[in-house]
Design a protein around this motif. Structure first.
Motif, PDB file in Angstrom:
ATOM      1  N   PHE A  18       0.858  -1.190   0.000  1.00 42.42           N
ATOM      2  CA  PHE A  18       0.000   0.000   0.000  1.00 42.42           C
ATOM      3  C   PHE A  18       0.884   1.226   0.000  1.00 42.42           C
ATOM      4  O   PHE A  18       2.093   1.141   0.265  1.00 42.42           O
ATOM      5  CB  PHE A  18      -0.949  -0.007   1.216  1.00 42.42           C
ATOM      6  N   CYS A  20       2.255   4.558   1.530  1.00 38.84           N
ATOM      7  CA  CYS A  20       2.391   5.258   2.805  1.00 38.84           C
ATOM      8  C   CYS A  20       2.191   6.754   2.587  1.00 38.84           C
ATOM      9  O   CYS A  20       2.244   7.243   1.461  1.00 38.84           O
ATOM     10  CB  CYS A  20       3.788   5.030   3.378  1.00 38.84           C
ATOM     11  N   VAL A  21       1.968   7.470   3.662  1.00 37.22           N
ATOM     12  CA  VAL A  21       1.983   8.929   3.594  1.00 37.22           C
ATOM     13  C   VAL A  21       3.401   9.323   3.159  1.00 37.22           C
ATOM     14  O   VAL A  21       4.381   8.875   3.779  1.00 37.22           O
ATOM     15  CB  VAL A  21       1.678   9.543   4.987  1.00 37.22           C
ATOM     16  N   CYS A  24       6.574   9.746   5.460  1.00 42.50           N
ATOM     17  CA  CYS A  24       6.269   9.278   6.818  1.00 42.50           C
ATOM     18  C   CYS A  24       7.193   8.121   7.207  1.00 42.50           C
ATOM     19  O   CYS A  24       7.522   7.276   6.393  1.00 42.50           O
ATOM     20  CB  CYS A  24       4.812   8.822   6.901  1.00 42.50           C
ATOM     21  N   HIS A  25       7.588   8.115   8.470  1.00 41.64           N
ATOM     22  CA  HIS A  25       8.331   6.970   8.987  1.00 41.64           C
ATOM     23  C   HIS A  25       7.955   6.749  10.450  1.00 41.64           C
ATOM     24  O   HIS A  25       8.771   6.336  11.264  1.00 41.64           O
ATOM     25  CB  HIS A  25       9.840   7.158   8.811  1.00 41.64           C
ATOM     26  N   ASP A  26       6.691   7.076  10.751  1.00 39.10           N
ATOM     27  CA  ASP A  26       6.218   6.998  12.135  1.00 39.10           C
ATOM     28  C   ASP A  26       6.328   5.595  12.742  1.00 39.10           C
ATOM     29  O   ASP A  26       6.409   5.464  13.956  1.00 39.10           O
ATOM     30  CB  ASP A  26       4.755   7.451  12.232  1.00 39.10           C
ATOM     31  N   CYS A  27       6.256   4.576  11.904  1.00 36.16           N
ATOM     32  CA  CYS A  27       6.289   3.219  12.470  1.00 36.16           C
ATOM     33  C   CYS A  27       7.697   2.636  12.469  1.00 36.16           C
ATOM     34  O   CYS A  27       7.880   1.480  12.812  1.00 36.16           O
ATOM     35  CB  CYS A  27       5.314   2.302  11.737  1.00 36.16           C
ATOM     36  N   PHE A  79       3.622  -4.260   8.896  1.00 43.13           N
ATOM     37  CA  PHE A  79       3.030  -3.116   9.582  1.00 43.13           C
ATOM     38  C   PHE A  79       2.034  -2.391   8.670  1.00 43.13           C
ATOM     39  O   PHE A  79       2.333  -2.084   7.527  1.00 43.13           O
ATOM     40  CB  PHE A  79       4.123  -2.140  10.047  1.00 43.13           C
ATOM     41  N   PRO A  88      -0.857   4.202  12.279  1.00 45.45           N
ATOM     42  CA  PRO A  88      -1.428   5.323  13.038  1.00 45.45           C
ATOM     43  C   PRO A  88      -1.904   6.456  12.139  1.00 45.45           C
ATOM     44  O   PRO A  88      -2.637   7.330  12.593  1.00 45.45           O
ATOM     45  CB  PRO A  88      -0.267   5.773  13.933  1.00 45.45           C
ATOM     46  N   ARG A  89      -1.507   6.425  10.858  1.00 48.36           N
ATOM     47  CA  ARG A  89      -1.949   7.464   9.921  1.00 48.36           C
ATOM     48  C   ARG A  89      -3.142   6.995   9.100  1.00 48.36           C
ATOM     49  O   ARG A  89      -3.543   7.643   8.138  1.00 48.36           O
ATOM     50  CB  ARG A  89      -0.812   7.828   8.978  1.00 48.36           C
ATOM     51  N   ARG A  91      -3.370   4.517   7.011  1.00 47.44           N
ATOM     52  CA  ARG A  91      -3.101   3.931   5.701  1.00 47.44           C
ATOM     53  C   ARG A  91      -3.141   2.412   5.782  1.00 47.44           C
ATOM     54  O   ARG A  91      -3.027   1.829   6.855  1.00 47.44           O
ATOM     55  CB  ARG A  91      -1.722   4.362   5.182  1.00 47.44           C
TER      56      ARG A  91
HETATM   57  S1  SF4 Z   1       2.975   5.058  10.013  1.00 43.78           S
HETATM   58 FE1  SF4 Z   1       1.704   4.332   8.326  1.00 43.78          FE
HETATM   59  S2  SF4 Z   1       2.015   5.799   6.636  1.00 43.78           S
HETATM   60 FE2  SF4 Z   1       3.681   6.059   8.130  1.00 43.78          FE
HETATM   61  S3  SF4 Z   1       5.336   4.722   7.369  1.00 43.78           S
HETATM   62 FE3  SF4 Z   1       4.168   3.546   8.867  1.00 43.78          FE
HETATM   63  S4  SF4 Z   1       2.639   2.433   7.671  1.00 43.78           S
HETATM   64 FE4  SF4 Z   1       3.431   4.077   6.359  1.00 43.78          FE
END
Ligand code: SF4
Ligand code: SF4
Length: 117
Positions: A18, A20-21, A24-27, A79, A88-89, A91
């Motif tokens: 999928f 990602c935003v 983003c690298h929140d995870c 994830f 958490p976003r 997606r």
């Molecule tokens: S938090 Fe979501 S959008 Fe951001 S990198 Fe991880 S899976 Fe992708």
């Protein structure tokens, strides 16, 4: 193709992808992986690993996101694809990973010696 190599390829194919935003690298954070997957990643020095760990970062996280995206570990691929590891976003793929496939991925992780990336 070795048995493990075949298995990694097979499991990776089971995990839906999928978008990602962007950026983003929140995870991302310190993760573990199997020795076989680790061997595909570029080597980092102990000093680089120490700095990343001090900041609870992954050593392969760059300014524009994952620098090893094509070879990122199984847990990073999983994830966001399952309600048990929700993004958490918000997606995720149109269809979450099939529960049986998710079980196979977790079984692989549990059955291999995990090392810190
Ligand atoms: S938090 Fe979501 S959008 Fe951001 S990198 Fe991880 S899976 Fe992708
Ligand atoms: S390997 Fe890539 S996706 Fe996984 S935690 Fe590190 S930077 Fe993030």
């Amino acid at each position: 193709m070795s048995c493990n190599r075949h298995k990694i390829h097979f499991l990776r194919e089971l995990i839906p992808s999928f978008e990602c935003v962007p950026g983003c690298h929140d995870c991302c954070g310190p993760v573990t992986t199997s020795a076989e997957e680790m061997a595909r990643l570029p080597r980092k020095t102990p000093a680089e690993q120490e700095v990343a760990l001090e900041h609870l970062n992954c050593v392969h996280l760059g300014p524009d996101g994952c620098t090893v995206y094509e070879e990122r570990p199984m847990i990073c691929r999983l994830f966001g694809t399952t309600p048990r590891m929700a993004c958490p976003r918000g997606r995720g793929p149109e269809q979450p990973i099939d529960p049986a496939a998710e079980h196979l991925v977790h079984s692989y992780i549990a059955s291999t010696r995990q090392v810190l990336v």
